[in-house]
Design a protein around this motif. Structure first.
Motif, PDB file in Angstrom:
ATOM      1  N   LEU A  81       8.545  18.671  14.620  1.00  0.00           N
ATOM      2  CA  LEU A  81       7.965  17.978  13.468  1.00  0.00           C
ATOM      3  C   LEU A  81       7.999  18.873  12.235  1.00  0.00           C
ATOM      4  N   LEU A  82       7.572  20.107  12.381  1.00  0.00           N
ATOM      5  CA  LEU A  82       7.531  21.023  11.240  1.00  0.00           C
ATOM      6  C   LEU A  82       8.933  21.307  10.696  1.00  0.00           C
ATOM      7  N   ALA A  83       9.904  21.458  11.594  1.00  0.00           N
ATOM      8  CA  ALA A  83      11.273  21.751  11.180  1.00  0.00           C
ATOM      9  C   ALA A  83      11.897  20.596  10.391  1.00  0.00           C
ATOM     10  N   ALA A  84      11.468  19.389  10.703  1.00  0.00           N
ATOM     11  CA  ALA A  84      12.046  18.204  10.052  1.00  0.00           C
ATOM     12  C   ALA A  84      11.045  17.500   9.141  1.00  0.00           C
ATOM     13  N   TRP A  85       9.980  18.186   8.746  1.00  0.00           N
ATOM     14  CA  TRP A  85       8.893  17.574   7.987  1.00  0.00           C
ATOM     15  C   TRP A  85       9.362  16.693   6.829  1.00  0.00           C
ATOM     16  N   PRO A  86      10.167  17.200   5.890  1.00  0.00           N
ATOM     17  CA  PRO A  86      10.541  16.341   4.745  1.00  0.00           C
ATOM     18  C   PRO A  86      11.284  15.078   5.165  1.00  0.00           C
ATOM     19  N   ASP A  87      12.172  15.215   6.141  1.00  0.00           N
ATOM     20  CA  ASP A  87      12.938  14.048   6.597  1.00  0.00           C
ATOM     21  C   ASP A  87      12.045  13.024   7.284  1.00  0.00           C
ATOM     22  N   ILE A  88      11.101  13.501   8.091  1.00  0.00           N
ATOM     23  CA  ILE A  88      10.198  12.589   8.801  1.00  0.00           C
ATOM     24  C   ILE A  88       9.279  11.879   7.812  1.00  0.00           C
ATOM     25  N   MET A  89       8.755  12.612   6.835  1.00  0.00           N
ATOM     26  CA  MET A  89       7.889  11.986   5.836  1.00  0.00           C
ATOM     27  C   MET A  89       8.665  10.925   5.054  1.00  0.00           C
ATOM     28  N   ALA A  90       9.906  11.236   4.701  1.00  0.00           N
ATOM     29  CA  ALA A  90      10.735  10.271   3.971  1.00  0.00           C
ATOM     30  C   ALA A  90      11.034   9.044   4.830  1.00  0.00           C
ATOM     31  N   ALA A  91      11.358   9.262   6.103  1.00  0.00           N
ATOM     32  CA  ALA A  91      11.671   8.140   6.994  1.00  0.00           C
ATOM     33  C   ALA A  91      10.459   7.227   7.181  1.00  0.00           C
ATOM     34  N   MET A  92       9.267   7.812   7.125  1.00  0.00           N
ATOM     35  CA  MET A  92       8.039   7.019   7.273  1.00  0.00           C
ATOM     36  C   MET A  92       7.588   6.412   5.944  1.00  0.00           C
ATOM     37  N   GLY A  93       8.259   6.770   4.860  1.00  0.00           N
ATOM     38  CA  GLY A  93       7.886   6.250   3.546  1.00  0.00           C
ATOM     39  C   GLY A  93       6.587   6.820   3.019  1.00  0.00           C
ATOM     40  N   LEU A  94       6.245   8.037   3.424  1.00  0.00           N
ATOM     41  CA  LEU A  94       4.974   8.652   3.033  1.00  0.00           C
ATOM     42  C   LEU A  94       5.106   9.455   1.750  1.00  0.00           C
ATOM     43  N   THR A  95       4.041   9.454   0.974  1.00  0.00           N
ATOM     44  CA  THR A  95       3.938  10.287  -0.215  1.00  0.00           C
ATOM     45  C   THR A  95       3.235  11.568   0.186  1.00  0.00           C
ATOM     46  N   GLU A  96       3.810  12.696  -0.187  1.00  0.00           N
ATOM     47  CA  GLU A  96       3.173  13.980   0.106  1.00  0.00           C
ATOM     48  C   GLU A  96       2.182  14.293  -1.011  1.00  0.00           C
ATOM     49  N   LEU A  97       0.952  14.579  -0.625  1.00  0.00           N
ATOM     50  CA  LEU A  97      -0.113  14.851  -1.585  1.00  0.00           C
ATOM     51  C   LEU A  97      -0.361  16.355  -1.646  1.00  0.00           C
TER      52      LEU A  97
ATOM     53  N   ARG B  44       0.835  -1.204   0.000  1.00  0.00           N
ATOM     54  CA  ARG B  44       0.000   0.000   0.000  1.00  0.00           C
ATOM     55  C   ARG B  44       0.866   1.248   0.000  1.00  0.00           C
ATOM     56  N   GLU B  45       0.477   2.188  -0.812  1.00  0.00           N
ATOM     57  CA  GLU B  45       1.086   3.507  -0.743  1.00  0.00           C
ATOM     58  C   GLU B  45       0.331   4.286   0.336  1.00  0.00           C
ATOM     59  N   VAL B  46       1.052   5.007   1.157  1.00  0.00           N
ATOM     60  CA  VAL B  46       0.455   5.805   2.220  1.00  0.00           C
ATOM     61  C   VAL B  46       0.846   7.257   1.986  1.00  0.00           C
ATOM     62  N   ALA B  47      -0.153   8.117   2.015  1.00  0.00           N
ATOM     63  CA  ALA B  47       0.069   9.532   1.718  1.00  0.00           C
ATOM     64  C   ALA B  47      -0.352  10.403   2.878  1.00  0.00           C
TER      65      ALA B  47
END
Length: 140
Positions: free
Chosen positions: A70-86, A44-47
């Protein structure tokens, strides 16, 4: 992290509601084991919607949430979680405004509109979203 709107319509993809994202980060036990299993399924892709970043930033500014790390590291956290940004598209905004749904929260309206346009399943515990039956949901 994948960015943009590369999610395929009617995919098995899941769109995280903002509270679901926050719980996965800070209190994963708040999310049911069954939901965590589906969200963690590599098939499953998770976004996460850009509107969630906006909502978190506003609540942080208002002092209702301590989310600066969280906001300061948003891109890194999203990448670490394997999330797609919508990203939010004009068509999402138009649909969010036109939804025949008596719910005033603009963040919820956007998440529902994005999921409806793309055939995504919303991972949420929000009773208004679950009860509206406007798109597929996964109760967390």
């Amino acid at each position: 992290m994948t960015t943009g709107t590369a999610l395929e319509p009617h995919s098995r993809a899941i769109l995280l509601d903002t509270h679901t994202l926050l719980w996965l980060l800070s209190a994963p036990d708040q999310v049911s084991a069954a939901a965590r299993e589906q969200i963690g399924d590599p098939a499953r892709e998770v976004a996460v919607s850009a509107v969630s970043a906006w909502e978190i930033a506003i609540k942080n500014r208002l002092g209702r949430l301590d989310a600066e790390p969280l906001l300061a590291a948003w891109p890194d956290i999203m990448a670490a979680m394997g999330l797609t940004e919508l990203a939010i598209e004009a068509a999402d905004a138009i649909l969010a405004g036109r939804l025949a749904w008596d719910h005033r929260d603009p963040f919820d309206r956007m998440i529902v509109a994005q999921a409806a346009r793309r055939g995504l399943t919303i991972a949420t515990r929000d009773a208004d979203i679950l009860g509206a039956a406007l798109t597929a949901t996964l109760k967390v």
